[in-house]
Every structure is written in structure tokens, then in C-alpha cells.
Write an enzyme that holds these catalytic residues in place. Sequence first.
Site, PDB file in Angstrom:
ATOM      1  N   LYS A   1       0.795  -1.133   0.092  1.00 52.83           N
ATOM      2  CA  LYS A   1      -0.011  -0.094  -0.008  1.00 52.83           C
ATOM      3  C   LYS A   1       0.921   1.330  -0.057  1.00 52.83           C
ATOM      4  O   LYS A   1       2.112   1.198   0.618  1.00 52.83           O
ATOM      5  CB  LYS A   1      -1.034  -0.096   1.058  1.00 52.83           C
ATOM      6  CG  LYS A   1      -2.050   1.107   1.280  1.00 52.83           C
ATOM      7  CD  LYS A   1      -3.054   1.035   2.478  1.00 52.83           C
ATOM      8  CE  LYS A   1      -3.989   1.845   2.530  1.00 52.83           C
ATOM      9  NZ  LYS A   1      -4.757   1.704   3.580  1.00 52.83           N
TER      10      LYS A   1
ATOM     11  N   SER B   1      -9.828   2.037   2.805  1.00 57.77           N
ATOM     12  CA  SER B   1      -8.987   2.668   1.847  1.00 57.77           C
ATOM     13  C   SER B   1      -7.893   1.948   1.065  1.00 57.77           C
ATOM     14  O   SER B   1      -7.274   2.313   0.154  1.00 57.77           O
ATOM     15  CB  SER B   1      -8.146   3.584   2.698  1.00 57.77           C
ATOM     16  OG  SER B   1      -7.517   3.078   3.861  1.00 57.77           O
TER      17      SER B   1
ATOM     18  N   SER C   1      -9.986  -0.611   6.938  1.00 48.54           N
ATOM     19  CA  SER C   1      -9.590  -0.501   5.614  1.00 48.54           C
ATOM     20  C   SER C   1      -8.679  -1.554   4.818  1.00 48.54           C
ATOM     21  O   SER C   1      -8.328  -1.526   3.909  1.00 48.54           O
ATOM     22  CB  SER C   1      -8.474   0.948   5.528  1.00 48.54           C
ATOM     23  OG  SER C   1      -9.308   1.954   5.187  1.00 48.54           O
TER      24      SER C   1
HETATM   25  N1  GLN Z   1     -13.322   4.307   6.207  1.00 51.08           N
HETATM   26  C1  GLN Z   1     -12.961   4.602   7.446  1.00 51.08           C
HETATM   27  C2  GLN Z   1     -12.310   5.793   7.197  1.00 51.08           C
HETATM   28  O1  GLN Z   1     -12.272   6.559   6.299  1.00 51.08           O
HETATM   29  C3  GLN Z   1     -11.450   3.619   7.762  1.00 51.08           C
HETATM   30  C4  GLN Z   1     -10.455   3.997   6.826  1.00 51.08           C
HETATM   31  C5  GLN Z   1      -9.303   3.392   7.335  1.00 51.08           C
HETATM   32  O2  GLN Z   1      -9.215   2.117   7.919  1.00 51.08           O
HETATM   33  N2  GLN Z   1      -8.011   3.648   6.881  1.00 51.08           N
HETATM   34  O3  GLN Z   1     -11.602   6.738   8.268  1.00 51.08           O
END
Ligand code: GLN
Length: 444
Positions: free
Chosen positions: A50, A125, A149
Site C-alpha cells: 500500500k 482505503s 480499510s
Molecule cells: N473508512 C474509514 C475512514 O475513512 C476507515 C479508513 C481506514 O481504515 N483507513 O476513516
Amino acid sequence: MVTLKEALALDESALEALREEIKTNVANDKELNAYIDLSQSGSGIPIAIKDNIQVKGWSVTSASKILQGYIAPYNASVIEKLEKANLSPFGRTNMDEFAMGSTTESSCYGPTLNPLKRDCVPGGSSGGSAAVVAAGIAVAALGSDTGGSIRQPAAYCGVVGMKPTYGRVSRYGLGAYASSLDQIGPITQNVEDAAILLDIISGSDEKDSTCASLEPTAIAKNIDSDRKLTIAIIPDFIKDASDDVKVAYTKAIDTLKSAGHTIVEKAMMDPKFDISAYYVTATAEATTNLARYDGVRYGTRVEDGSLVNSYFKTRSEGFGDEVKRRILLGNFVLSSGYYDAYYVKAQKVRTLIKAEYNKLFNEVDLILSPVAPSVAPKQGEMEDPMAMYLSDIYTISVNLAGLPAISLPIMKNKDGLSVGLQLIANAYEEQTLFDGASSLEKSL
Ligand code: GLN
């Protein structure tokens, strides 16, 4: 694509052929947009990374304009651990900008498509990491999970995603979003591979004081899918989920029962409180973490007369809308006059959430829960930020409580989209988590 377990048995020339095969397949399918590039480091088993994990000498940007031009000066600790095990970073994967989002649409590189159905999002994400595994163009990938995410994109793309206990894996070299919630974890083709990769990346690290002083896990070779477990289900949780998720939930419960596990019904606090506590905590921490991107020390700098004007211009042009929204919200909840009403209150709710899990884990080994309220939405459908935040309802309490959880595919719906569910375990009970997940995967 070979599994990670199979790849461990390949010799150097076979691994070279594998990397060439991936390169060809990526070149033939530009539209998917799951890899940002195919940076390469080392000649071991290729693992997709990532774009918020530092690999020395690679560009690392958290899919943000503000980090264009930044080159990682050192390896994240997980990368050092990969390399010791003859696994090599191969390809930067797309993500929501600074890991803020649930669709991978907020990336400065444009959206990634869902390999199962291209007009749908891959989740986020870590959408790029899930998509490369699902599309057969990676053996396995690393993602990061602050509020779902890893688990949610894995569920949307039909692969396995695992979020370790907070402190199990070093965060050194991970671009910080919300430091008390972030954790790096594996996205793989199956449960056993997730255990293999966790075993490799876990373990203490003197460079991260929040990393527990524990030996690396040794789960993969000890997985016992015949172990009988007590698994809680939360019937109230499922009421607002889509029909596909309800069908998958019933299927998973039946499967677990027939595999000899004991299913017990439990209740938990309304998860709407999780959303509030999470979005106050995460944005407060994000505001602080993102203050460092001032155009002086990292990446892009937009000159505009005075230093202060240059800060303004750099941050105005460098950050996307979702990131700016969260910086504003985070500053608001931390500002004097609102700090007690929002930030401190959120910490109290967080303590209640943790206490509730502690109580539950006195009685059960695992909890079965949805990952998302529905299958992957269409590209462009999640325009309303509030709707997007609400879609995190099933994943974020796990981060607030620091627990390990694994998302695995249960079934496909009539459109060919995957429905994933998660198992959640008590802190540092990853072995139990994998025993249960492996049993569910085998029995499906
Ligand atoms: N969707 C959640 C957020 O936008 C989780 C994102 C994540 O785990 N990085 O914060």
C-alpha cells in the site's frame, strides 16, 4: 496466481518468471488502476505494498498530491521483516488519500475498479491491495486498517483481509492517519496465507513504542480448524444490513454450527455510537499527524510570497476535499470550548466499547459480524461523506478496542459481487481467530 504458501517453495528463476507474468498482466489491464506503479525491491516473492508504507528508495505518497516527489529514506519495519523472509516489495497499490475513505475514489491517481465488477468500487482505503489480490496480479499484499480499510476492501473484492491486534505489528514507517487506531495487516487469497504473512510481519520493534514486546506469531503451522469454539452473533446488528449480507450471515451461522461450533446470541451497544466516537478520535489524530505536511519538509511545495502564504497554498492545493474536511473536523473537536464536549466524550465512549468487548470475551471465543452493510457500491455512488462514514458501522469498533479481526468471503450475490463477513477475537488471540476462520473457510 500461486498462493503465498506455494510461492515459498519456488526457486529464484520461477520467482523471476512470476514477476514478469505480473508485469505483463498489469500492462495488459491499465483500466483496473490497482497498482500506482511496479516499483521493485529485491528478488524474493513479490508482495504488493500500500502506498502509505515506506520502502527505501521508493516514492511513497499516500495517494496524495502533497507527497509527490517524496522518496522514502528508510524501510518501514514490516518491509525489513518481509525481506528477511525472502519476500520482496513489488508494486505500490492505490488507496484513498491518506487512508481516509471507503472506496479508493479519493486517490490523486484516480479510482481503482473492483475486479469482480468494474463499475463498482473495490472498497477502501486499501482498495488497490485488495484489487491486485482479487485480480490475480499479486501473490499477497499489505494494507493498513484504521477503521476497516483492510477488512472492507477484502470483503468487497472477495479475498481475505486481516487486521492484527493493536501492537502486534510495528507501525514504524507507516504513514500515520490515526496513530491509536492504525495497524498494518495482510490481504491474501486465503486464510492460511494471511497467517503466514502475519507471522512474518509481526513481533516487537524498538522503533515503535506502541508495538508490544512479543515474539512474532507462529500461527500458520499451528492452525487447528477442528477446534470447537463458542461464537457470538449479534442479531440486532444485522437488521439494517442488505438482503445479501443477511443471507451470507445466515449461511455462515449454519456452516459454523454444522462444523461443531456453539453459536450464542448476544447484544451490544448501538453501533451508531461507534461512528461518532471513531470520527471524532480519528479526525483529531489525523489533524495532528497531517500538520507536518507544510511544504517545507516533505514533497510538494507551492511558493506564494511569504512563508505563511506558502503554507496555505501548499496545503490548499496539496490536500483533496475529504482530507481537508477531516482536518477541519479534527481541529474543531480539539479546539478549546469543544474539546471536552467532543474529544473527551469520544474517549469515554471508546472506553465503554472496550469494556463491552472485554465482557463479551469472558463468555465467547469469537464474534461473527458483517463487514459492511451491503456489497460493493457503484463507482460514484458514495458521494455523500456522511453516507460513507455510516458504511463503516461494522468495522470501526474493532479498531477503537484494538482487537484482531479477519474478513473472509462467504458467498457471491446474483451480480457476482462478494459478501464477506468478519470474525473478531480478543486482543492477542490471533491463534483462536485463525482457527475459527480456517474452520469457516474449509466448511463453506
Ligand atoms: N473508512 C474509514 C475512514 O475513512 C476507515 C479508513 C481506514 O481504515 N483507513 O476513516
